[in-house]
Design an enzyme around this catalytic site. Structure first.
Site: not given
Ligand code: AMP
Length: 544
Positions: A185, A330, A443
């Site tokens: 990654t 992943e 948020w």
């Protein structure tokens, strides 16, 4: 009672064998590093992959040895994918855009025995070679005529290695759970982490992505995989094209708008795949040149959120359907794909566009849920945002050489993304959990704001970061690259443009103009870099 069916292993060597046997004359075309076009067939590719496997055996490579590649998307790199994994080696595709210290870290961490490299990357490795103590030799992926002079030790020429072998080779019958490849990654913080795919996971993923509900890849498709073979497993396309005997055009290092346009038109490509930054370059080229994309039916776009303005332009100006994909290294990497449902056709284009801006529904094989901080599942109402968790047979269970599992106790992998899921199962990424802006206990999605700002006619690229605020904890700062840097739009006009597109309290506190937005090694907006660049930033009239 168990079923009474054969239990033969699923192996990637079967893909290239199948293509060679049943689609022998289908072409693999490459715009080479040297700049000319190279064409051959699956039959040729299978033979040369076997010659490579034999060459590896001759070099002493054993089952389970890791072989690194630093290479563009070319026919030779394609052969490495099959030759190395097919003979039992483990292919480690290295992203040359990583920082040099990350490069030597991953090459040493993976314990690469040999490195197969394009001529382009010779200087990069010359600078690193003293740290690469476990590498036994460097294979330069060219012919004798193009071999560079180099200070690298134990240098071999790819074509010469292959020429010494007959191609009479029987692929070994491996265990399907054996590793095919490792992809690290890009990790903006900390060391990159290795994801180890297996033969089984690679084949299951290929079936998943070629299906009609997903990539629609068959032997009549001509695919241009721009997404590099060194990023996120090339979205599985290297295996998928062979599984289906699809024709393929590899772009080599030629990723600029004019080259991509030329390859699409020259070879009548119908499907291509790349991150949004590549498509922005293509769009700029199309606007400047007046060129069109006659053959192209659809583009797979992922890696970052796809701005609505890009979807609209592809679909309405060029007649190309956009399929937004979401996934991660992943996940091999495909998690979800946005394909319209039949009933969506009844909606207005603007309503359809709102749906298309989402990251889509999972393909068969991937399970998804969103949870709150207490790990409780959140409703699928398109409003609640939570941590996106996934499960499935092509999803990581443990990082390479890690001591603990990457999963929670119920076997779910936390993607690090924050998302909503609506009533139809359509998932929308609102942020990386590290990038979400926390304002007054609520948020704000930086991705939604960026997407909305990109719709402004004079904005080329937009990024939003949270900046500390004494009252609200954080407030959004909008950072813009103007299409015409000499005459950027005013901050007021951009904010006015956003007012009917996002909630009022989401509106950025301030707008800044810069020349270029930094990107990571995988083409994403480098938010860590931007936060560093705007460290200590103060909103006008607000004291810290
Ligand atoms: P990588 O492993 O480099 O492919 O990065 C995976 C990450 O890229 C995901 O966890 C997301 O944060 C982001 N990503 C991938 N596809 C999309 C998409 N279509 N929209 C928004 N973010 C995406």
């Amino acid at each position: 009672m168990f079923g009474q069916m054969q239990d033969s292993p699923l192996l990637v060597s079967q893909l290239i064998e199948h293509a060679a046997q049943f689609h022998p004359d289908q072409r693999i075309i490459t715009k080479t590093v040297e700049g000319h076009f190279h064409e051959y067939t699956y039959k040729d590719a299978a033979k040369r992959s076997k010659q490579l496997a034999q060459a590896l055996v001759a070099l002493g490579v054993q089952d389970g040895d890791v072989i690194g590649t630093l290479a563009w998307n070319t026919y030779r790199h394609f052969e490495c994918w099959y030759g190395i994994s097919g003979m039992g080696g483990i292919l480690h595709t290295i992203n040359p855009r990583l920082f040099p210290e990350q490069l030597d870290y991953i090459i040493n961490h993976a314990e690469d025995k040999f490195l197969f490299i394009d001529t382009t990357f010779v200087p990069l490795l010359e600078a690193l070679q003293s740290k690469l103590t476990k590498v036994k030799g460097y294979v330069i992926m060219t012919d004798e005529a193009h071999m560079p002079t180099t200070t690298l030790p134990n240098v071999l020429c790819y074509e010469t290695l292959l020429a010494q072998q007959s191609g009479e080779y029987q692929w070994p019958q491996l265990d399907e759970r054996q590793a095919t490849s490792i992809c690290y990654t890009s990790g903006t913080t900390g060391n990159p982490k290795g994801v180890v795919y297996s033969h089984r996971s690679s084949l299951l993923h290929s079936w998943g992505i070629t299906s009609l509900n997903v990539g629609e890849i068959c032997s009549e498709t001509r695919v241009l995989p721009i997404v590099p073979m060194f990023h996120a497993n090339a979205w599985g396309l290297v295996y998928a094209v062979a599984m289906m005997g699809a024709e393929v055009v590899f772009p080599g290092p030629h990723l600029d708008g004019a080259s991509v346009c030329d390859m699409i038109n020259r070879y009548k490509v119908d499907l291509s795949a790349a991150v949004p930054t590549v498509w922005t370059m293509l769009m700029q080229h199309l606007t400047q040149s007046g060129d069109t994309l006659e053959s192209l039916n659809s583009v797979l776009i992922g890696g970052s959120a796809v701005p609505k303005v890009m979807i609209r332009s592809f679909e309405q100006d060029y007649g190309v359907e956009v399929w937004q994909a979401w996934g991660m290294t992943e996940m091999s990497p495909l998690g979800s794909l946005n394909k319209p449902r039949p009933q969506d056709a009844l909606l207005s284009y603007e309503e359809q566009l709102n749906i298309k801006a989402k990251q889509g529904r999972p393909c068969f094989g991937v399970q998804m849920k969103i949870v709150n901080d207490d790990n409780q599942p959140l409703p699928h109402d398109g409003k609640a945002f939570g941590r996106l968790m996934v499960k499935g047979p092509w999803i990581v269970s443990q990082y390479f050489k890690a001591e603990t599992s990457a999963l929670d106790e119920d076997g779910w992998f936390d993607t690090g993304d924050v998302a909503t899921i609506d009533e139809t199962g359509n998932m929308q990424i609102t942020d990386r959990s590290k990038d979400v802006i926390k304002s007054g206990g609520e948020w704000i999605s930086s991705i939604d704001l960026e997407n909305a700002a990109m719709g402004h006619d004079e904005v080329l690229e937009a990024a939003v970061i949270g900046v500390p605020h004494p009252k609200w904890e954080e407030r959004p700062l909008l950072i813009i690259v103007a299409k015409n840097p000499e005459q950027p739009p005013s901050a007021e006009s951009v904010l006015a443009f956003l007012t009917d597109k996002v909630a009022k309290w989401w509106l950025p506190e301030s707008v800044e103009f810069i020349d270029a937005i930094p990107h990571t090694a995988t083409g994403k907006i480098n938010k860590v870099g931007l936060r560093e660049q705007f460290k200590g930033y103060q909103f006008e009239g607000v004291s810290a």
